[in-house]
Design a protein around this motif. Structure first.
Motif, PDB file in Angstrom:
ATOM      1  N   ARG A  59       0.845  -1.190   0.000  1.00 36.11           N
ATOM      2  CA  ARG A  59       0.000   0.000   0.000  1.00 36.11           C
ATOM      3  C   ARG A  59       0.884   1.245   0.000  1.00 36.11           C
ATOM      4  N   THR A  66      -2.177   4.340   8.696  1.00 33.95           N
ATOM      5  CA  THR A  66      -2.076   2.916   8.401  1.00 33.95           C
ATOM      6  C   THR A  66      -0.920   2.315   9.205  1.00 33.95           C
ATOM      7  N   LEU A  70       1.295  -2.905   6.834  1.00 34.64           N
ATOM      8  CA  LEU A  70       0.633  -2.759   5.537  1.00 34.64           C
ATOM      9  C   LEU A  70       1.504  -2.030   4.520  1.00 34.64           C
TER      10      LEU A  70
END
Length: 190
Positions: A59, A66, A70
């Motif tokens: 990502r 976040t 991730l």
């Protein structure tokens, strides 16, 4: 494939020639049916977001908080990703379909009332089915123009097949009392 609204730039002869020369399909959303234009917007977001994620195998950073996990690269099986996306879309569709009512298909020659800003106040006859989902070309009795409309904005007049000629403008008819029937999300092009 290109999905767009029905702006004049997409209806021009030059653009039709461009699509033919480059060999791609052009699908337009129904006029005045803004929720179906969401499909075009969603397609852009999906392509941009998923391409970025696929190219980097992670990502990307953005304004939304976040976790570090991730942001670390992780290669996913593309077949598995596609299958999961199809399952997710089908699940969303099934959820939406529980609360909606399918409108019956119209046939050429059916008499309808076309919705405008003032309600279902224009008489029209279905000319043909459009290539877009749940869209029709209808011809009005008042001005004789042909309009492209989504099924949601057309109300079928009961027992309307093969009615007397609507082109005769000298005929006067009593106004038809119509009730507004609410429909669910299926007609949003989902």
């Amino acid at each position: 494939m290109l999905i767009s609204d029905t702006g004049p730039q997409y209806r021009s002869a030059e653009f039709r020639e461009f699509t033919r020369n480059w060999g791609f399909n052009h699908i337009t959303s129904s006029p005045y049916f803004h929720s179906s234009n969401g499909l075009a917007e969603k397609a852009v977001d999906t392509v941009l977001g998923s391409q970025e994620q696929r190219n980097l195998s992670r990502r990307t950073k953005n304004a939304i908080p976040t976790t570090e996990a991730l942001l670390k690269p992780k290669v996913l099986d593309p077949i598995l990703v596609q299958r999961r996306l199809r399952e997710l879309r089908q699940s969303q569709k099934n959820s939406v379909d529980k609360s909606c009512k399918r409108l019956p298909t119209l046939s050429p020659g059916d008499m309808v009332r076309m919705q405008t800003k003032k309600g279902y106040d224009r008489s029209a006859v279905v000319v043909k089915l459009a290539k877009e989902p749940r869209s029709y070309f209808v011809k009005t009795s008042e001005d004789g123009y042909e309009y492209h409309r989504n099924r949601r904005y057309l109300l079928k007049v009961p027992n309307s097949r093969n009615r007397p000629n609507m082109q005769n403008k000298s005929q006067t008819s009593k106004p038809i009392q119509l009730t507004d029937t609410r429909i669910g999300n299926t007609e949003r092009g989902i």
